[in-house]
Design a protein around this motif. Structure first.
Motif, short mmCIF file in Angstrom:
data_model
loop_
_atom_site.label_atom_id
_atom_site.label_comp_id
_atom_site.label_asym_id
_atom_site.label_seq_id
_atom_site.Cartn_x
_atom_site.Cartn_y
_atom_site.Cartn_z
N ALA A 143 30.11 46.69 39.21
CA ALA A 143 31.41 46.50 40.15
C ALA A 143 31.48 45.28 40.63
O ALA A 143 32.53 44.68 40.75
N ALA A 144 30.34 44.78 40.92
CA ALA A 144 30.10 43.41 41.77
C ALA A 144 29.87 42.16 40.93
O ALA A 144 29.79 41.10 41.45
N CYS A 145 29.68 42.46 39.33
CA CYS A 145 29.23 41.50 38.42
C CYS A 145 30.15 40.20 38.42
O CYS A 145 31.36 40.45 38.32
N GLU A 146 29.58 39.20 38.57
CA GLU A 146 30.34 37.84 38.36
C GLU A 146 29.62 37.05 37.18
O GLU A 146 29.48 35.73 37.57
N LYS A 147 28.92 37.29 36.40
CA LYS A 147 27.95 36.69 35.55
C LYS A 147 28.87 35.90 34.64
O LYS A 147 28.24 35.00 33.79
N THR A 201 40.92 43.48 36.55
CA THR A 201 41.64 44.38 37.51
C THR A 201 40.46 45.22 38.24
O THR A 201 40.42 45.23 39.28
N GLN A 202 39.62 45.69 37.39
CA GLN A 202 38.41 46.49 37.74
C GLN A 202 37.30 46.41 36.71
O GLN A 202 37.66 46.42 35.47
N THR A 203 36.06 46.79 36.97
CA THR A 203 35.25 46.84 35.90
C THR A 203 35.35 48.30 35.05
O THR A 203 35.69 49.12 36.05
N VAL A 204 35.05 48.27 34.12
CA VAL A 204 34.93 49.84 33.16
C VAL A 204 33.42 50.16 32.99
O VAL A 204 33.12 49.59 31.99
N PHE A 205 32.98 50.99 33.65
CA PHE A 205 31.56 51.07 33.78
C PHE A 205 30.88 52.13 32.44
O PHE A 205 30.22 51.85 31.85
N GLY A 206 31.93 53.27 32.55
CA GLY A 206 31.51 54.24 31.49
C GLY A 206 31.87 55.54 32.01
O GLY A 206 32.01 55.63 33.25
#
Ligand code: URA
Length: 239
Positions: free
Chosen positions: A65-69, A77-82
């Motif tokens: 969720a915090a990734c900026e790699k 809009t948001q990350t989609v983790f699984g």
């Protein structure tokens, strides 16, 4: 005999039921597809900060969720983790979130996702009985293909998910997912029809067409059903 429910699901998938289930999978698959492939996720180069090897789902979710790699963080809009059962036998790996997934934060929730749900049901699984994740956790703008640096930046997250899940089998949908996992330039058409081994734990991996492709090319659904049958045999320990 197919039961009534499975018949309905195959109908919903648009699959004609002329494929004989009593044939061995090798006979249903295209010929010459018996070679097993040893596979691993790509190595992370020094310049890409590696994900901490996560042993905790919530810690990993927070990292993602915090990734900026890579640059995709700026447009998501948001990350989609699984999503799904973290003790599932079956892991489905797609390519990347689309617009619906980016909006809702869950993989495969658009039209392609509905077809994936039907495919899973035909194979005997409800959506919440498997785990579903993507190679990329952020949506590429305009649904373009993932770029190699984006795949590389994200690869540690999927590796951690696989390591925590230890699924009995992986179903890889779409070329980018398959070629990333198998480190090959071959098409889905070439990779499907055989069981590959993923990583050091040699997790059996089956490749099939992406449901979005099947929506565009319904004639290919019969091949996808053959792949699902192969997957079911793998899970039953008979392939
Ligand atoms: N296509 C994918 O590969 N993944 C999704 O989550 C949605 C569509």
């Amino acid at each position: 005999m197919l039961d009534q429910r499975r018949k309905q699901l195959l109908d919903a998938m648009g699959i004609r039921r002329w494929v004989r289930r009593d044939l061995p999978v090798e006979a249903l698959s295209e010929p010459g597809r018996t070679v097993k492939t040893e596979v691993t996720l790509p190595a992370t180069p020094a310049e890409v900060p590696a994900a901490q090897p996560a042993t905790d789902w919530e810690a990993l979710r927070a990292q993602v969720a915090a990734c900026e790699k890579c640059a995709l963080h700026a447009s998501r809009t948001q990350t989609v983790f699984g999503t799904g059962d973290r003790n599932a036998d079956l892991l489905i790996i797609g390519e990347a979130p689309g617009a619906d997934e980016d909006r809702l934060g869950e993989p495969f929730v658009g039209r392609a996702g509905q077809l994936l749900d039907q495919m899973l049901l035909a194979a005997g699984f409800r959506r919440n009985q498997v785990y579903i994740a993507n190679i990329l956790k952020c949506r590429p703008p305009d649904n373009r293909n993932p770029a190699p640096d984006e795949i590389l930046a994200c690869s540690g997250y999927l590796a951690s998910q696989i390591s925590m899940l230890q699924p009995k089998a992986i179903l890889s949908v779409r070329g980018v997912a398959a070629t990333t996992l198998l480190e090959t330039g071959q098409s889905v058409g070439k990779l499907r029809g055989e069981v590959h081994d993923f990583g050091e734990s040699r997790i059996p991996l089956v490749v099939t067409y992406h449901p979005a492709y099947l929506l565009r090319k319904p004639a290919e659904k019969a091949k996808s059903w053959i792949d699902l049958q192969l997957l079911m045999r793998v899970l039953r320990g008979v392939a």
